[in-house]
Motif scaffolding. Structure first.
Motif, PDB file in Angstrom:
ATOM      1  N   ALA A 151       0.920  -1.599  -0.279  1.00 10.63           N
ATOM      2  CA  ALA A 151      -0.163  -0.105   0.072  1.00 10.63           C
ATOM      3  C   ALA A 151       0.534   0.983  -0.441  1.00 10.63           C
ATOM      4  CB  ALA A 151      -0.593  -0.399   0.973  1.00 10.63           C
ATOM      5  N   SER A 152       0.506   2.232  -0.728  1.00 16.55           N
ATOM      6  CA  SER A 152       1.163   3.665  -0.622  1.00 16.55           C
ATOM      7  C   SER A 152       0.754   5.004  -0.138  1.00 16.55           C
ATOM      8  CB  SER A 152       1.244   3.334  -2.795  1.00 16.55           C
ATOM      9  OG  SER A 152       0.200   3.018  -3.360  1.00 16.55           O
ATOM     10  N   ASP A 153       0.957   5.583  -0.222  1.00 19.60           N
ATOM     11  CA  ASP A 153       0.299   7.277  -0.003  1.00 19.60           C
ATOM     12  C   ASP A 153      -0.305   7.954  -0.995  1.00 19.60           C
ATOM     13  OD1 ASP A 153       1.956   6.968   2.401  1.00 19.60           O
ATOM     14  OD2 ASP A 153       4.062   8.406   1.614  1.00 19.60           O
ATOM     15  N   PHE A 154      -0.430   6.698  -1.799  1.00 19.14           N
ATOM     16  CA  PHE A 154      -1.624   7.080  -2.785  1.00 19.14           C
ATOM     17  C   PHE A 154      -2.440   6.321  -2.323  1.00 19.14           C
ATOM     18  CE2 PHE A 154      -2.471   6.177  -7.645  1.00 19.14           C
ATOM     19  CZ  PHE A 154      -4.036   7.419  -7.476  1.00 19.14           C
ATOM     20  N   PHE A 155      -3.602   7.138  -1.917  1.00 19.42           N
ATOM     21  CA  PHE A 155      -5.103   7.180  -1.203  1.00 19.42           C
ATOM     22  C   PHE A 155      -6.082   7.750  -1.136  1.00 19.42           C
ATOM     23  CE2 PHE A 155      -2.237   7.948   2.133  1.00 19.42           C
ATOM     24  CZ  PHE A 155      -2.775   9.046   2.757  1.00 19.42           C
ATOM     25  N   ALA A 156      -7.487   7.998  -0.884  1.00 20.46           N
ATOM     26  CA  ALA A 156      -8.752   8.629  -1.166  1.00 20.46           C
ATOM     27  C   ALA A 156      -9.302   8.350   0.248  1.00 20.46           C
ATOM     28  CB  ALA A 156      -9.473   8.464  -2.682  1.00 20.46           C
ATOM     29  N   LEU A 157     -10.283   9.087   0.436  1.00 11.12           N
ATOM     30  CA  LEU A 157     -10.540   9.518   1.337  1.00 11.12           C
ATOM     31  C   LEU A 157     -12.367  10.553   1.089  1.00 11.12           C
ATOM     32  CD1 LEU A 157      -8.463  10.596   3.784  1.00 11.12           C
ATOM     33  CD2 LEU A 157      -8.407   8.767   3.645  1.00 11.12           C
ATOM     34  N   ASN A 158     -13.264   9.799   1.914  1.00 12.40           N
ATOM     35  CA  ASN A 158     -14.334  10.754   1.524  1.00 12.40           C
ATOM     36  C   ASN A 158     -14.330  11.864   2.798  1.00 12.40           C
ATOM     37  OD1 ASN A 158     -15.469   9.171   3.715  1.00 12.40           O
ATOM     38  ND2 ASN A 158     -17.070   8.471   2.945  1.00 12.40           N
ATOM     39  N   LYS A 159     -15.907  12.928   2.649  1.00 14.41           N
ATOM     40  CA  LYS A 159     -14.944  14.226   3.860  1.00 14.41           C
ATOM     41  C   LYS A 159     -15.978  13.401   5.051  1.00 14.41           C
ATOM     42  CE  LYS A 159     -17.413  18.638   3.387  1.00 14.41           C
ATOM     43  NZ  LYS A 159     -17.986  19.320   2.831  1.00 14.41           N
ATOM     44  N   LYS A 160     -16.560  12.492   5.139  1.00 15.98           N
ATOM     45  CA  LYS A 160     -16.085  12.013   6.526  1.00 15.98           C
ATOM     46  C   LYS A 160     -15.144  11.629   7.364  1.00 15.98           C
ATOM     47  CE  LYS A 160     -18.594   7.596   6.792  1.00 15.98           C
ATOM     48  NZ  LYS A 160     -19.589   6.644   6.771  1.00 15.98           N
ATOM     49  N   VAL A 161     -14.477  10.881   6.952  1.00 13.51           N
ATOM     50  CA  VAL A 161     -13.155  10.301   7.255  1.00 13.51           C
ATOM     51  C   VAL A 161     -12.632  10.980   7.773  1.00 13.51           C
ATOM     52  CG1 VAL A 161     -11.205   8.560   6.719  1.00 13.51           C
ATOM     53  CG2 VAL A 161     -13.743   7.856   6.204  1.00 13.51           C
ATOM     54  N   VAL A 162     -12.025  12.141   6.291  1.00 11.74           N
ATOM     55  CA  VAL A 162     -10.999  13.469   6.404  1.00 11.74           C
ATOM     56  C   VAL A 162     -11.073  14.409   7.147  1.00 11.74           C
ATOM     57  CG1 VAL A 162     -10.626  15.416   5.744  1.00 11.74           C
ATOM     58  CG2 VAL A 162     -11.068  13.689   4.500  1.00 11.74           C
ATOM     59  N   PHE A 163     -13.142  14.880   8.036  1.00 12.13           N
ATOM     60  CA  PHE A 163     -12.919  15.290   9.280  1.00 12.13           C
ATOM     61  C   PHE A 163     -12.772  14.561  10.707  1.00 12.13           C
ATOM     62  CE2 PHE A 163     -16.327  15.871  12.956  1.00 12.13           C
ATOM     63  CZ  PHE A 163     -16.515  16.765  12.743  1.00 12.13           C
ATOM     64  N   LEU A 165     -10.408  12.161  10.768  1.00 10.79           N
ATOM     65  CA  LEU A 165      -8.679  12.184  11.213  1.00 10.79           C
ATOM     66  C   LEU A 165      -8.718  13.220  11.402  1.00 10.79           C
ATOM     67  CD1 LEU A 165      -7.551   9.925   7.846  1.00 10.79           C
ATOM     68  CD2 LEU A 165      -7.834   9.524   9.776  1.00 10.79           C
ATOM     69  N   ARG A 166      -8.453  14.168  10.547  1.00 10.12           N
ATOM     70  CA  ARG A 166      -7.950  16.186  10.687  1.00 10.12           C
ATOM     71  C   ARG A 166      -8.424  16.014  12.345  1.00 10.12           C
ATOM     72  NH1 ARG A 166     -11.901  19.398   7.554  1.00 10.12           N
ATOM     73  NH2 ARG A 166     -10.662  18.782   5.747  1.00 10.12           N
ATOM     74  N   ASN A 167      -9.345  15.699  13.451  1.00 11.45           N
ATOM     75  CA  ASN A 167     -10.068  16.323  14.306  1.00 11.45           C
ATOM     76  C   ASN A 167      -9.587  14.764  15.780  1.00 11.45           C
ATOM     77  OD1 ASN A 167     -11.395  19.077  13.869  1.00 11.45           O
ATOM     78  ND2 ASN A 167     -12.785  17.035  12.227  1.00 11.45           N
ATOM     79  N   ASN A 168      -8.675  13.588  15.666  1.00 11.37           N
ATOM     80  CA  ASN A 168      -8.865  12.666  15.705  1.00 11.37           C
ATOM     81  C   ASN A 168      -7.278  12.941  15.795  1.00 11.37           C
ATOM     82  OD1 ASN A 168     -11.580  12.796  17.568  1.00 11.37           O
ATOM     83  ND2 ASN A 168     -12.274  12.386  15.063  1.00 11.37           N
ATOM     84  N   TYR A 169      -6.423  12.418  15.235  1.00  9.81           N
ATOM     85  CA  TYR A 169      -5.162  12.032  15.237  1.00  9.81           C
ATOM     86  C   TYR A 169      -4.306  13.224  14.651  1.00  9.81           C
ATOM     87  CZ  TYR A 169      -6.757   7.248  14.214  1.00  9.81           C
ATOM     88  OH  TYR A 169      -7.810   6.417  15.072  1.00  9.81           O
ATOM     89  N   ARG A 170      -4.009  13.582  15.771  1.00 12.02           N
ATOM     90  CA  ARG A 170      -2.660  15.098  15.952  1.00 12.02           C
ATOM     91  C   ARG A 170      -1.651  13.926  16.749  1.00 12.02           C
ATOM     92  NH1 ARG A 170      -4.642  17.925  11.772  1.00 12.02           N
ATOM     93  NH2 ARG A 170      -3.105  18.810  12.680  1.00 12.02           N
ATOM     94  N   GLU A 171      -1.687  12.935  15.935  1.00 11.87           N
ATOM     95  CA  GLU A 171       0.090  12.511  16.458  1.00 11.87           C
ATOM     96  C   GLU A 171       0.973  13.198  15.587  1.00 11.87           C
ATOM     97  OE1 GLU A 171      -2.168   8.399  16.774  1.00 11.87           O
ATOM     98  OE2 GLU A 171      -2.158  10.326  15.010  1.00 11.87           O
ATOM     99  N   LYS A 172       2.437  13.727  16.898  1.00 13.02           N
ATOM    100  CA  LYS A 172       3.445  14.189  16.179  1.00 13.02           C
ATOM    101  C   LYS A 172       4.209  13.078  15.080  1.00 13.02           C
ATOM    102  CE  LYS A 172       2.213  17.837  18.597  1.00 13.02           C
ATOM    103  NZ  LYS A 172       1.711  19.380  17.620  1.00 13.02           N
ATOM    104  N   VAL A 173       4.277  12.080  16.077  1.00 14.17           N
ATOM    105  CA  VAL A 173       5.489  10.887  14.974  1.00 14.17           C
ATOM    106  C   VAL A 173       4.015  10.132  14.371  1.00 14.17           C
ATOM    107  CG1 VAL A 173       6.923   9.014  15.371  1.00 14.17           C
ATOM    108  CG2 VAL A 173       6.487  11.140  16.114  1.00 14.17           C
TER     109      VAL A 173
END
Length: 301
Positions: A151-163, A165-173
Motif C-alpha cells: 500500500a502506498s501514499d496514494f489513497f483517497a478518503l471521503n469527507k467523513k473520514v477526513v473530518f 482524521l483531522r480532528n482526532n489523529y494529531r500525533e507528532k510521530v
C-alpha cells in the motif's frame, strides 16, 4: 492533494496529465503542498495557477516555511482540503492519473476509503523491494494492525473520514497510510502499476526509509518492549550452559579470557539493544509532550 519537494521539473507535466483526465461532472481542487522546496517549485506552481484556464479546476498552493517531510505535507493537505472526496498523490508523476476516475467511482459507490496497492514498481531496486516486503512482514507480525502489503501514499478518503482524521489523529510521530488503513470504515482496494518519475530521482534514500520503518513499527506496536524478556531468558540459559561447561571441562577453574570476553560482549550488546528500544519510545513520547506544530506555513496562495 499533491505533496511536492523540489519537483520543479515534474509539476507542469503532471498538471497537464491531470487536466487531461478531469471531466465536467465535478469541481476539482488541486491542493499543492510545497514542502520547503529550494529549486523554485513554488514559483513554477504560481505560474501554473496563473495560466490555468480550466473553469472547474481550482488551484491552491500552500508553502511551508521549511522542509517538514512527506508525512507533514500530507497532513497539511488533510487539514486544508475542502472537497467531498480527497485523493492524495505524490507530485512526481509516479502515481497514475488514469486511476482517478476509478477512485471517484468507488467513493461514489459508498466506499469511505480507497487504498491503492502497487503491483509493479518501475525502476525500483531489488534492495527496495526486499526492504518493503520485510517491513510489512515485521509490522504485521509485531502489531495488532493489519497492513496491506505494498500500500502506498496514494489513497483517497471521503469527507467523513477526513473530518475524523483531522480532528482526532494529531500525533507528532505518525504513519498516515497506516492510520488510514486501520481507522475503520468501508474500504476499497485498487491495484496499480507505479510509473517512472517524470524527472529527477526519488528523495527517499536508505536512511529515510529506515527512519520511516522504525517510526511506523514503534508507533503501532509495543512488542519491542517485550523483547527484553526474550533476550533475558536467552542470556540466562546461556549463562547456565556456560557455568556447566566450565565446571565440567575445567574442574571448576576459569575457562580463560576468550569465554569471558565473548559472554560479556553478548550481554552488553543485548543491553544496548534494549536501551535503544526504550530510547526510541521515550523519543516519541518526548515529541508528543513538547506539542510543537507539525508544520508551519509561510504562505497560502
Amino acid at each position: 492533494v499533491l505533496s511536492c519537494f523540489n519537483e520543479k521539473k515534474c509539476i507542469l507535466e503532471f498538471y497537464n496529465q491531470i487536466i487531461d483526465v478531469v471531466d465536467n461532472d465535478y469541481i476539482y481542487e488541486l491542493l499543492y503542498v510545497d514542502d520547503g522546496s529550494t529549486d523554485g517549485t513554488s514559483e513554477e506552481l504560481i505560474k501554473i495557477k496563473n495560466s490555468n484556464i480550466v473553469e472547474n479546476v481550482k488551484i491552491k498552493i500552500i508553502k511551508f516555511s521549511k522542509n517538514f517531510g512527506h508525512e507533514a505535507a500530507m497532513l497539511c493537505g488533510l487539514d486544508y482540503a475542502s472537497g467531498d472526496f480527497v485523493i492524495f498523490m505524490d507530485g512526481d508523476g509516479q502515481h497514475p492519473v488514469s486511476k482517478l476516475k476509478q477512485i471517484v467511482e468507488m467513493l461514489e459507490n459508498d466506499k469511505d476509503i480507497v487504498m491503492m496497492v502497487r503491483e509493479k514498481y518501475v525502476g525500483k531496486s531489488l534492495f527496495s523491494n526486499l526492504f518493503s516486503n520485510l517491513f510489512y512482514k515485521i509490522i504485521n507480525k509485531f502489531s495488532n494492525a493489519n497492513f496491506l502489503e505494498n500500500a502506498s501514499d496514494f489513497f483517497a478518503l471521503n469527507k467523513k473520514v477526513v473530518f475524523y482524521l483531522r480532528n482526532n489523529y494529531r500525533e507528532k510521530v505518525r504513519f498516515l497510510r497506516g492510520i488510514v488503513q486501520n481507522v475503520g470504515f468501508e474500504k476499497g482496494v485498487i491495484k496499480y502499476d507505479s510509473l517512472n518519475r517524470i524527472s529527477g530521482k526519488s528523495h527517499y534514500n536508505i536512511k529515510s526509509l529506515t527512519n520511516l520503518a522504525i517510526t511506523s513499527i514503534f508507533s503501532y506496536s509495543d512488542m519491542p518492549l517485550h523483547i527484553g524478556i526474550f533476550f533475558g531468558l536467552i542470556c540466562a540459559f546461556m549463562g547456565v550452559v556456560l557455568f556447566i561447561y566450565t565446571m565440567i571441562s575445567r574442574n571448576g577453574a576459569p575457562s580463560g579470557y576468550a569465554t569471558i570476553i565473548i559472554f560479556l560482549c553478548f550481554m552488553f550488546s543485548m543491553l544496548f539493544i534494549l536501551l535503544s528500544i526504550i530510547g526510541e519510545y521515550i523519543a516519541i513520547i518526548f515529541k508528543e509532550i513538547k506539542d510543537r506544530p507539525i508544520y508551519t506555513i509561510d504562505d497560502i496562495i
